[in-house]
Design a protein around this motif. Structure first.
Motif, mmCIF file in Angstrom:
data_model
loop_
_atom_site.group_PDB
_atom_site.id
_atom_site.type_symbol
_atom_site.label_atom_id
_atom_site.label_comp_id
_atom_site.label_asym_id
_atom_site.label_seq_id
_atom_site.Cartn_x
_atom_site.Cartn_y
_atom_site.Cartn_z
ATOM 1 N N PRO A 146 0.224 15.049 4.539
ATOM 2 C CA PRO A 146 0.170 14.067 5.629
ATOM 3 C C PRO A 146 -1.086 14.202 6.492
ATOM 4 N N THR A 147 -1.590 15.434 6.655
ATOM 5 C CA THR A 147 -2.829 15.612 7.415
ATOM 6 C C THR A 147 -4.014 14.962 6.699
ATOM 7 N N ASP A 148 -3.999 14.976 5.357
ATOM 8 C CA ASP A 148 -5.054 14.294 4.600
ATOM 9 C C ASP A 148 -4.998 12.790 4.846
ATOM 10 N N LEU A 149 -3.785 12.260 4.895
ATOM 11 C CA LEU A 149 -3.587 10.834 5.178
ATOM 12 C C LEU A 149 -4.187 10.485 6.540
ATOM 13 N N ILE A 150 -3.883 11.303 7.542
ATOM 14 C CA ILE A 150 -4.386 11.034 8.895
ATOM 15 C C ILE A 150 -5.912 11.064 8.910
ATOM 16 N N ASP A 151 -6.492 12.000 8.168
ATOM 17 C CA ASP A 151 -7.953 12.111 8.130
ATOM 18 C C ASP A 151 -8.614 10.913 7.455
ATOM 19 N N GLU A 152 -7.866 10.171 6.632
ATOM 20 C CA GLU A 152 -8.431 9.005 5.942
ATOM 21 C C GLU A 152 -8.323 7.721 6.762
ATOM 22 N N LEU A 153 -7.655 7.766 7.916
ATOM 23 C CA LEU A 153 -7.510 6.552 8.719
ATOM 24 C C LEU A 153 -8.864 5.964 9.107
ATOM 25 N N GLY A 154 -9.821 6.819 9.390
ATOM 26 C CA GLY A 154 -11.153 6.333 9.760
ATOM 27 C C GLY A 154 -11.805 5.517 8.659
ATOM 28 N N ASN A 155 -11.612 5.944 7.411
ATOM 29 C CA ASN A 155 -12.192 5.211 6.286
ATOM 30 C C ASN A 155 -11.528 3.847 6.104
ATOM 31 N N VAL A 156 -10.231 3.761 6.430
ATOM 32 C CA VAL A 156 -9.551 2.469 6.352
ATOM 33 C C VAL A 156 -10.104 1.527 7.411
ATOM 34 N N PHE A 157 -10.272 2.017 8.624
ATOM 35 C CA PHE A 157 -10.836 1.172 9.686
ATOM 36 C C PHE A 157 -12.262 0.743 9.339
ATOM 37 N N ASP B 256 -3.213 6.041 0.131
ATOM 38 C CA ASP B 256 -3.851 5.755 -1.161
ATOM 39 C C ASP B 256 -5.211 6.444 -1.265
ATOM 40 N N LEU B 257 -5.986 6.423 -0.192
ATOM 41 C CA LEU B 257 -7.285 7.099 -0.210
ATOM 42 C C LEU B 257 -7.115 8.606 -0.346
ATOM 43 N N ALA B 258 -6.098 9.156 0.336
ATOM 44 C CA ALA B 258 -5.837 10.596 0.241
ATOM 45 C C ALA B 258 -5.417 10.992 -1.176
ATOM 46 N N ALA B 259 -4.619 10.134 -1.821
ATOM 47 C CA ALA B 259 -4.172 10.423 -3.192
ATOM 48 C C ALA B 259 -5.344 10.384 -4.169
ATOM 49 N N GLU B 260 -6.263 9.434 -3.959
ATOM 50 C CA GLU B 260 -7.460 9.365 -4.815
ATOM 51 C C GLU B 260 -8.298 10.632 -4.679
ATOM 52 N N LYS B 261 -8.358 11.162 -3.489
ATOM 53 C CA LYS B 261 -9.208 12.323 -3.228
ATOM 54 C C LYS B 261 -8.550 13.634 -3.657
ATOM 55 N N PHE B 262 -7.245 13.778 -3.405
ATOM 56 C CA PHE B 262 -6.594 15.068 -3.596
ATOM 57 C C PHE B 262 -5.506 15.095 -4.683
ATOM 58 N N SER B 263 -5.087 13.919 -5.177
ATOM 59 C CA SER B 263 -3.957 13.723 -6.106
ATOM 60 C C SER B 263 -2.672 13.512 -5.309
ATOM 61 N N LYS B 264 -1.737 12.839 -5.925
ATOM 62 C CA LYS B 264 -0.455 12.585 -5.262
ATOM 63 C C LYS B 264 0.291 13.883 -5.003
ATOM 64 N N GLU B 265 0.166 14.829 -5.930
ATOM 65 C CA GLU B 265 0.893 16.095 -5.771
ATOM 66 C C GLU B 265 0.336 16.932 -4.630
ATOM 67 N N ALA B 266 -0.990 16.986 -4.511
ATOM 68 C CA ALA B 266 -1.617 17.914 -3.580
ATOM 69 C C ALA B 266 -1.898 17.326 -2.203
ATOM 70 N N MET B 267 -1.923 16.011 -2.081
ATOM 71 C CA MET B 267 -2.233 15.410 -0.782
ATOM 72 C C MET B 267 -1.184 15.782 0.263
ATOM 73 N N THR C 29 0.851 -1.180 0.000
ATOM 74 C CA THR C 29 0.000 0.000 0.000
ATOM 75 C C THR C 29 0.893 1.238 0.000
ATOM 76 N N GLY C 30 0.306 2.380 -0.315
ATOM 77 C CA GLY C 30 1.079 3.623 -0.326
ATOM 78 C C GLY C 30 1.431 4.060 -1.734
ATOM 79 N N ASN C 31 1.914 5.290 -1.865
ATOM 80 C CA ASN C 31 2.179 5.874 -3.167
ATOM 81 C C ASN C 31 3.151 7.033 -3.043
ATOM 82 N N SER C 32 3.592 7.555 -4.184
ATOM 83 C CA SER C 32 4.617 8.605 -4.188
ATOM 84 C C SER C 32 4.112 9.940 -3.638
#
Length: 497
Positions: free
Chosen positions: A482-493, A469-480, A425-428
């Motif tokens: 780390p705070t976006d990543l943290i906010d997506e943890l709930g969706n992973v759970f 990965d969820l943050a990149a889908e929502k915001f793009s790899k360029e714009a995402m 999992t994960g992306n650039s």
């Protein structure tokens, strides 16, 4: 999912043929059928395919693929090496192809002057995992030429010229694929940066190899999959309370660098910590109380941390932007010497330890360290490539009795028992300052919730990457962020529950 060597994969094929039982030619047909299904679904806008077939079983699969694709209505051209002997099954499929008048068959030598049509696809079925020799000049010239052709490229099994198990030599010529269709298993070289770059996007195709062999065959290398994660994940008991899910203490931050403390604390909170504490300097008090009101603040000093008032029953994660001021170093080393419980160490905590190799022995057994490649180098020494870095990591994990989360595109979790778990999992888009701080908070929180150090490391790295990965889908790899990543943890759970 287990990672097998090229020899183990060959043994799995042989076991399947013998015990299913199935003819080798029929197994080759399964390979072709699985490839045709994938190609038909993913190249609906393409009609023309140029298939380059070797003389062994990978080439035989390519020839079977050519025949099936022709009967499905695709325009197929085949290239082979007429001057070499073919394996029995490859020759059988070649004869069937030559009986079809509408499939043109050319020799590799004719490639240079061939008129490749636009909007076509090149399929590499030259070597696969079966190559046990150096490519000859004719094959090297062909691969070099194909790499210059501006068409979509698909590798069957693996890009020709690439080993399944080992680092490549500097002068090795390898087919550069956009997509790789691998059968049943990941190969180790797909997962390292120096070799994985040739594979493009990897797709695993099921060809029904023997489940009995796969279960029984031993290996120390694995890919983290959803099945493993579901086995680790603990569903919350409805009759629980905040004390059920542990105490997490994050020690982080210094003047001008409080963002790291915020990210580590937020990620700990978001990944399930029952009670969360943050030890940070007074200069960050207002920032932390505003951004992380759920966490309890503990004064660690004026502009840096130099006294650690830690609850004995708390699990500690330490390092993000801690700084390396003399008073911080001294306080940290005193703290390390006094602890015997597993903790999570990152960033400046590792940089302080790296100043003296004797400090490594002070890390409590079963602790988790999370170095990026440069931090790893400072701790343990320079290596020539990621394969050798992994081997050194395995030695050190066993020697020190710790878990090493070696951060990379496919992060490796190395256990004291000499096992390696690769994360996919994960992306650039996560290649940004602050991503590692979030990872420290997640792993520390899981450790506090009574996940074992091994499970906390595996689950934490997977969670971190999946949220990315969820943050990149929502915001793009360029714009995402780390705070976006943290906010997506709930969706992973939520996806696990």
């Amino acid at each position: 999912m287990k990672i097998f060597s090229a020899q183990q994969i060959k043994n799995c094929d042989t076991f399947t043929i013998k015990h299913e039982p199935v003819y080798s030619l029929n197994l080759m047909q399964r390979v072709a059928d699985s490839c045709v299904n994938w190609i038909s679904n993913n190249f609906k806008d393409k009609e023309i395919f140029y298939i380059f077939c070797g003389n062994g079983n990978n080439g035989g699969g390519g020839l079977a693929l050519a025949r099936i694709m022709y009967h499905k209505g695709f325009d197929i051209t085949v290239f082979i090496n007429e001057s070499e002997n073919f394996s029995k099954d490859a020759m059988s499929n070649l004869m069937k192809v030559k009986q079809i008048a509408r499939i043109d068959v050319f020799d590799f030598n004719e490639t240079q002057n061939f008129n490749f049509k636009e909007n076509a696809v090149i399929i590499d079925a030259l070597f696969g995992t079966g190559l046990n020799r150096k490519a000859n000049k004719k094959e090297v010239d062909l691969i070099n030429f194909l790499n210059r052709v501006k068409l979509s490229k698909v590798a069957i099994d693996m890009p020709s010229g690439l080993s399944a198990d080992h680092m490549i030599n500097d002068n090795t010529v390898i087919f550069k694929a956009d997509e790789t269709l691998s059968f049943q298993f990941w190969k180790k070289t797909f997962l390292h940066p120096e070799t994985g770059i040739y594979c493009g996007k990897v797709h695993l195709l099921d060809i029904s190899l023997s489940e009995e062999f796969i279960v029984k065959e031993p290996t120390n290398e694995f890919v983290i999959g959803k099945k493993l994660i579901r086995g680790i994940y603990k569903i919350r008991n409805e009759f629980s309370h905040k004390g059920t899910y542990g105490k997490t203490t994050i020690i982080a931050g210094s003047f001008g660098e409080m963002g790291a403390a915020v990210l580590a604390t937020k990620s700990a909170l978001k990944s399930g910590s029952g009670l969360t504490f943050i030890v940070a300097p007074k200069c960050g008090y207002g920032i932390l109380q505003t951004t992380c009101p759920e966490a309890k603040y503990i004064d660690g000093g004026e502009n840096s941390n130099y006294h650690f008032d830690i609850n004995n029953d708390s699990v500690v994660g330490i390092g993000p932007s801690l700084g390396t001021a003399p008073e911080t170093e001294s306080a940290f080393m005193d703290f390390l010497k006094s602890c015997d419980k597993p903790m999570v160490l990152d960033a400046d905590a590792l940089n302080i330890i790296a100043k003296n190799s004797q400090f490594l022995k002070k890390i409590p057994t079963n602790s988790i360290i999370t170095p990026h490649p440069k931090e790893f180098e400072r701790l343990f020494g320079k290596t020539d490539n990621s394969f050798k870095r992994l081997e050194l990591g395995r030695e050190k994990a066993m020697e020190l009795g710790i878990y090493i989360v070696l951060k990379d595109h496919h992060t490796q979790i190395i256990t004291p028992e000499n096992q390696v778990y690769y994360n996919i999992t994960g992306n650039s888009g996560m290649a940004k300052g602050g991503s590692g701080d979030a990872l420290l908070g997640i792993i520390t929180s899981l450790l506090a919730q009574n996940y074992s150090p091994k499970d906390a490391a595996i689950f934490g790295v997977w969670l971190h990457g999946k949220a990315g990965d969820l943050a990149a889908e929502k915001f793009s790899k360029e714009a995402m962020l780390p705070t976006d990543l943290i906010d997506e943890l709930g969706n992973v759970f939520k996806s696990l529950a």
